[in-house]
Design a protein around this motif. Sequence first.
Motif, PDB file in Angstrom:
ATOM      1  N   SER A 140      36.715 -20.674  54.646  1.00  0.00           N
ATOM      2  CA  SER A 140      35.288 -20.379  54.759  1.00  0.00           C
ATOM      3  C   SER A 140      35.104 -19.019  55.425  1.00  0.00           C
ATOM      4  CB  SER A 140      34.594 -21.462  55.587  1.00  0.00           C
ATOM      5  OG  SER A 140      35.053 -21.416  56.934  1.00  0.00           O
ATOM      6  N   GLU A 141      33.874 -18.552  55.434  1.00  0.00           N
ATOM      7  CA  GLU A 141      33.605 -17.235  56.020  1.00  0.00           C
ATOM      8  C   GLU A 141      34.017 -17.182  57.484  1.00  0.00           C
ATOM      9  OE1 GLU A 141      29.828 -14.137  56.576  1.00  0.00           O
ATOM     10  OE2 GLU A 141      29.633 -15.927  55.321  1.00  0.00           O
ATOM     11  N   GLN A 144      38.015 -16.807  57.965  1.00  0.00           N
ATOM     12  CA  GLN A 144      38.749 -15.723  57.317  1.00  0.00           C
ATOM     13  C   GLN A 144      39.821 -15.105  58.211  1.00  0.00           C
ATOM     14  OE1 GLN A 144      38.520 -14.470  53.979  1.00  0.00           O
ATOM     15  NE2 GLN A 144      37.553 -16.487  53.842  1.00  0.00           N
TER      16      GLN A 144
END
Length: 415
Positions: A140-141, A144
């Motif tokens: 997910s963001e 990262q």
Amino acid sequence: MDLIDEFIAQYTKEYDFYAEASRLAAEMLESDLRAAGVRSLVTFRAKSITRLEEKCRKRHRGKKYQTPAQIYDDIVDLAGVRVALYYPDESDQLDKAIGRLFRPLEPKKEFAPGASTQPNRFPGYTATHYRVQLAESDLSESQQRYSLARIEIQVASVLMHAWSEVEHDLIYKPLQGELSEQEHRILDQLNGLVHAGEVALQLLQKAAELRVSSGERVITNHYDLAAFLLNRIGMHSEEPVTDAELGRVDLLFELLLALDLNTPTALDPYLEILQIELERRPIAEQLVDGLLGDNLGRYTLYRRIREDHQPPGGRPVTESQAYDESGRFLAEWSEFEADVRDHVGPMQLRGAPIMWILQQSDLLTEDEQDEITWLRRVRNHIVHGEMPSVSLLERASSQLAAITSDLRQRRSQSA
């Protein structure tokens, strides 16, 4: 503060980072292996701060580190994952899973028999180590940053991992001085028992495969289904079994259970078609496709099974417009397959791939064949993968309806 103290202070601040990176890697790998029916124990850890300091000071005496960066480059297992296989022969499956899930940093390292520095009678530690990073596309963001962590994955049998723990702690981390010659010999004897135990595990796996291959015996879980498939595929395919991944055997098992087809006798007709499958796809996907055929009710059933097995945090699709549009597309695809199978009649094998049937006939024009190849990929994404966009699904449904209509028209004209 000396160089080692500086490095340890920095690592202490980053400890949670390495712990989380190893956890993410272990969860991905464990989920994949469980779905494929590979029995294993997967554990993870960030390297102990106390043990790391001891290791750094010991290595510093020989390597003479100049900067903390040199220590980071030298210590490769700050984030670690350990996979202990019940059955050593499933290491090929695991090798493929690691190659698919992670980004390799260097070639895998094999610890082959005879690599020990001790004059032992038995082979010693045998395992495979991988150094990898998490793929950014799987994170997910907010996750990262964990793609930067270097992770070591150690793979061996459950017995070898247990022996390795004992041997490593006694030889490399002795609490009461160096081991005596007699203690080394006892460890060597234990290693011999471990290698004999691995042979027994291989025999146990073969016995399990034979047990579940009995014609009317009910297959009661997806691990037994995986064992059955590995044993049976070679009888129906010219390709070695190890060249094909099993895929989501857990989903296949749930479908077989719902259809009351979870016996070797019921599965055999579908296994026979694998040798004519034109695509190199996971075995479980090919079998699911054969079971679904042109039955829209089975498509609906399988979609529910996939939804029930959606991982925590997965994107909900049941209320979306794309979900509704994909249902329309699958209805169109079911009609198309039914028309094709009805037209070719006796020439088809039960559950034979639709693309194989089309290639054996002249039902479609060359342009239509190209369109169906693309539409089949759309269908596979819906059934086995990610949900396509609404606009793509609308276009695909319209194209498929047009091809089906033209096919029916040509058939009525030739009647």
